[in-house]
Write an enzyme that holds these catalytic residues in place. Structure first.
Site, PDB file in Angstrom:
ATOM      1  N   ARG A 289      26.913  39.036  31.598  1.00 21.16           N
ATOM      2  CA  ARG A 289      27.425  37.705  31.936  1.00 21.16           C
ATOM      3  C   ARG A 289      28.054  37.745  33.319  1.00 21.16           C
ATOM      4  O   ARG A 289      28.744  38.701  33.660  1.00 21.16           O
ATOM      5  CB  ARG A 289      28.477  37.274  30.903  1.00 21.16           C
ATOM      6  CG  ARG A 289      27.870  36.678  29.670  1.00 21.16           C
ATOM      7  CD  ARG A 289      28.894  36.438  28.600  1.00 21.16           C
ATOM      8  NE  ARG A 289      30.128  35.790  29.064  1.00 21.16           N
ATOM      9  CZ  ARG A 289      31.091  35.366  28.240  1.00 21.16           C
ATOM     10  NH1 ARG A 289      30.955  35.518  26.936  1.00 21.16           N
ATOM     11  NH2 ARG A 289      32.187  34.812  28.713  1.00 21.16           N
TER      12      ARG A 289
ATOM     13  N   ARG B 164      42.017  26.510  23.557  1.00 20.94           N
ATOM     14  CA  ARG B 164      42.473  27.498  24.530  1.00 20.94           C
ATOM     15  C   ARG B 164      43.685  27.006  25.307  1.00 20.94           C
ATOM     16  O   ARG B 164      44.182  27.731  26.180  1.00 20.94           O
ATOM     17  CB  ARG B 164      41.353  27.778  25.525  1.00 20.94           C
ATOM     18  CG  ARG B 164      40.623  29.090  25.253  1.00 20.94           C
ATOM     19  CD  ARG B 164      39.470  29.091  26.196  1.00 20.94           C
ATOM     20  NE  ARG B 164      38.996  30.355  26.635  1.00 20.94           N
ATOM     21  CZ  ARG B 164      37.858  30.909  26.204  1.00 20.94           C
ATOM     22  NH1 ARG B 164      37.166  30.372  25.241  1.00 20.94           N
ATOM     23  NH2 ARG B 164      37.417  32.030  26.744  1.00 20.94           N
TER      24      ARG B 164
ATOM     25  N   ARG C 255      30.079  45.121  28.689  1.00 17.25           N
ATOM     26  CA  ARG C 255      29.364  44.280  27.717  1.00 17.25           C
ATOM     27  C   ARG C 255      28.000  43.831  28.238  1.00 17.25           C
ATOM     28  O   ARG C 255      27.829  43.511  29.415  1.00 17.25           O
ATOM     29  CB  ARG C 255      30.221  43.036  27.430  1.00 17.25           C
ATOM     30  CG  ARG C 255      29.530  42.021  26.536  1.00 17.25           C
ATOM     31  CD  ARG C 255      30.495  41.083  25.911  1.00 17.25           C
ATOM     32  NE  ARG C 255      31.051  40.125  26.856  1.00 17.25           N
ATOM     33  CZ  ARG C 255      31.897  39.153  26.492  1.00 17.25           C
ATOM     34  NH1 ARG C 255      32.299  39.065  25.235  1.00 17.25           N
ATOM     35  NH2 ARG C 255      32.365  38.321  27.385  1.00 17.25           N
TER      36      ARG C 255
ATOM     37  N   LYS D 268      36.084  38.216  19.131  1.00 18.16           N
ATOM     38  CA  LYS D 268      36.027  36.975  18.352  1.00 18.16           C
ATOM     39  C   LYS D 268      34.580  36.567  18.058  1.00 18.16           C
ATOM     40  O   LYS D 268      34.242  36.251  16.934  1.00 18.16           O
ATOM     41  CB  LYS D 268      36.687  35.811  19.115  1.00 18.16           C
ATOM     42  CG  LYS D 268      38.113  36.059  19.538  1.00 18.16           C
ATOM     43  CD  LYS D 268      38.694  34.834  20.228  1.00 18.16           C
ATOM     44  CE  LYS D 268      38.005  34.441  21.531  1.00 18.16           C
ATOM     45  NZ  LYS D 268      38.185  35.396  22.644  1.00 18.16           N
TER      46      LYS D 268
HETATM   47  P1  AMP Z   1      33.962  32.561  26.374  1.00 20.43           P
HETATM   48  O1  AMP Z   1      32.522  32.822  26.107  1.00 20.43           O
HETATM   49  O2  AMP Z   1      34.678  31.992  25.185  1.00 20.43           O
HETATM   50  O3  AMP Z   1      34.672  33.739  26.981  1.00 20.43           O
HETATM   51  O4  AMP Z   1      34.001  31.407  27.496  1.00 20.43           O
HETATM   52  C1  AMP Z   1      33.433  31.588  28.772  1.00 20.43           C
HETATM   53  C2  AMP Z   1      34.006  30.565  29.745  1.00 20.43           C
HETATM   54  O5  AMP Z   1      33.706  29.245  29.289  1.00 20.43           O
HETATM   55  C3  AMP Z   1      35.521  30.588  29.882  1.00 20.43           C
HETATM   56  O6  AMP Z   1      35.955  31.565  30.822  1.00 20.43           O
HETATM   57  C4  AMP Z   1      35.795  29.165  30.362  1.00 20.43           C
HETATM   58  O7  AMP Z   1      35.452  28.994  31.713  1.00 20.43           O
HETATM   59  C5  AMP Z   1      34.798  28.374  29.536  1.00 20.43           C
HETATM   60  N1  AMP Z   1      35.370  27.957  28.224  1.00 20.43           N
HETATM   61  C6  AMP Z   1      34.965  28.343  26.980  1.00 20.43           C
HETATM   62  N2  AMP Z   1      35.702  27.773  26.015  1.00 20.43           N
HETATM   63  C7  AMP Z   1      36.623  26.996  26.665  1.00 20.43           C
HETATM   64  C8  AMP Z   1      37.687  26.170  26.238  1.00 20.43           C
HETATM   65  N3  AMP Z   1      37.979  26.011  24.934  1.00 20.43           N
HETATM   66  N4  AMP Z   1      38.429  25.543  27.196  1.00 20.43           N
HETATM   67  C9  AMP Z   1      38.146  25.679  28.507  1.00 20.43           C
HETATM   68  N5  AMP Z   1      37.167  26.461  28.967  1.00 20.43           N
HETATM   69  C10 AMP Z   1      36.402  27.118  28.078  1.00 20.43           C
END
Ligand code: AMP
Length: 214
Positions: A160, A88, A127, A13
């Site tokens: 990460r 989410r 990654r 994404k």
């Molecule tokens: P991502 O980079 O989108 O994979 O997000 C990394 C982490 O940030 C996730 O595993 C969650 O802990 C938190 N996070 C990101 N977006 C959301 C969201 N919309 N709702 C809740 N937690 C989020």
């Protein structure tokens, strides 16, 4: 153009959103990037969010909805937005509906990235991400020209913390339990387009364009 990119972690994404937002001239709004920025700059939001992120759990809905409400209110989001990693949960999707209604805006489409789980694990654990410009690389599939250095901006590449195998498993479980129900939510409203998330970055980009008719 107001779009949501929906899919499990590692589906691509962010990679697609970054390039397409640039091409279309709309902001890419990634809640994950916003939270990581808050963690790096050690804001109170960052220290609260970090506890959840390190475990691979979702940050509470009210925190995320507050962030998004503020972001969507900014002038550059008036002409359109590409939401990446938000919503989410069903509660977040409902909050987004209310926010857009208040702003007199509508959601045009939700693009779902469909990728098998084994592939997601391979992608996430290999990654590496640029600290400076967030461009993603992969040790096997898309290695940088120089070890540990971003091809785009020369920034440092890092893994990460939540891309370790154990945390990845939890993130996938959390996705299945809390985020996957959004597929029916948006399908029921006729907004969902599914894109196969396997293949080269360019072929996936073409599938997204086809799905959106752009
Ligand atoms: P991502 O980079 O989108 O994979 O997000 C990394 C982490 O940030 C996730 O595993 C969650 O802990 C938190 N996070 C990101 N977006 C959301 C969201 N919309 N709702 C809740 N937690 C989020």
């Amino acid at each position: 153009m107001r779009l949501v990119f929906l899919g499990p972690p590692g589906a691509g994404k962010g990679t697609q959103a970054r390039a397409l937002a640039r091409e279309w001239g709309v902001p890419q709004v990634s809640t994950g990037d916003m939270l990581r920025e808050a963690v790096t700059t050690r804001t109170p939001l960052g220290s609260e969010a970090k506890r959840y992120m390190d475990r691979g759990d979702l940050v509470p809905d009210d925190v995320i909805v507050g962030l998004i409400a503020e972001r969507l209110g900014q002038p550059d989001a008036k002409k359109g937005v590409l939401l990446d990693g938000f919503p989410r949960t069903i509660a977040q999707a409902q909050a987004l509906d209310r926010l857009l209604e208040q702003l007199g805006q509508t959601l045009d489409r939700v693009v779902y990235f469909d990728v098998p789980e084994a592939e997601l694990v391979r992608r996430l654990t290999g990654r590496r991400v640029c600290r400076r410009c967030q461009t993603a690389f992969h040790l096997a599939y898309a290695p940088p020209a120089r070890d540990g250095v971003c091809d785009r901006c020369g920034g440092e590449l890092y893994q990460r913390e939540d891309d370790s195998e154990r945390t990845v498993r939890n993130r996938l479980e959390v996705y299945a339990r809390q985020t996957a129900p959004l597929l029916d939510y948006y399908r029921g409203r006729g907004l969902l387009s599914t894109v196969g998330g396997e293949g080269t970055i360019e072929t996936i980009r073409q599938s997204i364009r086809r799905a959106l008719g752009t």
